[in-house]
Enzyme design. Structure first.
Site, mmCIF file in Angstrom:
data_model
loop_
_atom_site.group_PDB
_atom_site.id
_atom_site.type_symbol
_atom_site.label_atom_id
_atom_site.label_comp_id
_atom_site.label_asym_id
_atom_site.label_seq_id
_atom_site.Cartn_x
_atom_site.Cartn_y
_atom_site.Cartn_z
ATOM 1 N N GLU A 102 0.809 -1.191 -0.168
ATOM 2 C CA GLU A 102 -0.065 0.003 0.083
ATOM 3 C C GLU A 102 0.930 1.378 0.032
ATOM 4 O O GLU A 102 0.585 2.069 0.865
ATOM 5 C CB GLU A 102 -0.791 -0.023 1.094
ATOM 6 C CG GLU A 102 -1.916 -1.216 1.204
ATOM 7 C CD GLU A 102 -2.684 -1.271 2.300
ATOM 8 O OE1 GLU A 102 -2.896 -0.428 3.453
ATOM 9 O OE2 GLU A 102 -3.626 -2.160 2.520
ATOM 10 N N GLU B 190 -6.710 -10.728 -0.791
ATOM 11 C CA GLU B 190 -7.519 -10.561 0.424
ATOM 12 C C GLU B 190 -9.087 -10.230 -0.056
ATOM 13 O O GLU B 190 -9.551 -9.433 0.545
ATOM 14 C CB GLU B 190 -6.917 -9.137 0.974
ATOM 15 C CG GLU B 190 -5.513 -9.050 1.559
ATOM 16 C CD GLU B 190 -4.910 -7.857 2.114
ATOM 17 O OE1 GLU B 190 -5.735 -7.047 2.662
ATOM 18 O OE2 GLU B 190 -3.976 -7.540 1.932
#
Length: 367
Positions: A164, A271
């Site tokens: 991220e 995810e």
């Protein structure tokens, strides 16, 4: 007496036959003969799930072993958990997950080696509480990655190395984290280099969310292209897939897969969950009158969305080499606490009693 003995022998014979029939028939149908997700997708990609230590025993462990062929530690390997102090590593939870996988012949994806969240403050500060220099921080990052990756060398086949780093704002390329403020962009490439040196055989991934939204998708592509041009040892991109019944659209999902795969990289969906609520980034309290019921209408929309994305996944099996769900069942999901603590979410394929939901049928319907 003779008649009684004959009946007893006959009865024993009947019971023996019935016993064999039950053990080979009924039990088989309720156990080994029922296929799991890993069996339906054995010709496509490994089907994985995020786990904690609690997942590794009881009914959830049984479900895990029936349905999945790969696991990812949900939190146990994040920097702040596994390395809370400079002179101390907490190995227990991570070791138990890897040992469980080894015992049951499951693949393991490591998650993650460098992130701006869930990292202890000591990483960025000196003894006086001031920010450390670039050289000090890079050395700490190298020591951390080398220690963790070497410990699990040969046991973890793929790592989310950097997590991220792309900014959410349209005008922000690299997230303005402490990693970036101290090191600039250099820490991103360095993290991959450190991981590759520690385990040259491991597959190394960049991992992020909202990877299908055009604005962020293009920035991620720009970063990946830059890393490849610099000959950084990176093998793939992890698309987190924290989605909802409202997104992504088929157009955006296809465009993302095609763009990232054009770089020659593997794609892992890392995810996956499917919220019944619209996307929200910031935490807030539950509002008055806000319900959290999985209505028949919402359940059907969720099933339709799951069916759509897995149909697309199967079409791109040449590029997609792993799919991982983020948690096992609706009994527990990180979305029960984020972004609205106390609002029940129902984002997975199994309900709170670990039974297959309507969405499961859509995922395994190959017609």
């Amino acid at each position: 007496m003779k008649i009684y003995k004959l009946k007893t022998k006959t009865l024993k014979l009947i019971l023996l036959i019935l016993g064999v029939s039950i053990s080979c028939g009924t039990f088989g149908q309720t156990s080994s003969a029922i296929k799991g997700l890993k069996d339906y997708y054995k010709d496509y990609f490994p089907m994985g799930v995020a786990v904690s230590g609690k997942t590794l025993s009881g009914d959830e462990a049984k479900l895990l072993l029936k349905e999945f062929s790969s696991i990812t530690p949900e939190n146990a390997m994040k920097m702040g958990v596994i390395h809370p102090r400079e002179d101390f590593y907490f190995w227990r939870d991570a070791d138990s997950i890897v040992n469980f996988a080894q015992h049951h012949h499951l693949k393991v994806r490591g998650h993650n080696l460098c992130w701006h969240e869930q990292v202890a403050d000591w990483m960025f500060k000196d003894q006086d509480g001031h920010l450390v220099t670039k050289d000090v921080l890079l050395k700490r990052l190298e020591d951390h990655i080398t220690t963790v990756v070497k410990r699990y060398k040969g046991k973890i086949y793929a790592w989310d190395v950097v997590n991220e780093v792309i900014g959410d704002a349209d005008d922000e390329f690299i997230r303005n984290s402490l990693w970036y403020k101290i090191c600039g962009e250099e820490y991103i490439a360095k993290a991959f280099e450190y991981a590759h040196a520690a385990d040259p055989d491991a597959l190394l991934f960049y991992n992020d969310y909202n990877t299908e939204r055009p604005g962020k998708r293009d920035k991620i592509y720009r970063l990946l292209k830059k890393l490849i041009a610099q000959k950084v040892p990176i093998h793939g991109v992890g698309l987190q897939a924290h989605w909802s019944i409202f997104e992504p659209s088929e157009k955006d999902l296809r465009a993302a897969i095609e763009l990232y795969s054009s770089l020659g990289m593997q794609i892992h969906f890392t995810e996956l969950d499917m919220s019944i609520y619209p996307w929200e980034k910031h935490k807030r309290q539950k509002k008055a009158g806000e319900t959290d019921e999985l209505t028949p209408s919402l359940e059907q929309k969720q099933a339709d969305q799951y069916a759509k994305i897995f149909r697309i996944f199967r079409e791109y099996k040449k590029h997609i080499t792993s799919v991982t769900f983020w948690n096992v069942s609706d009994r527990y999901s990180w979305l029960d606490y984020y972004p609205v603590p106390g609002r029940k979410n129902y984002p997975l394929l199994f309900d709170q009693k670990l039974q297959r939901k309507k969405a499961y049928s859509g995922v395994i319907n190959f017609k």
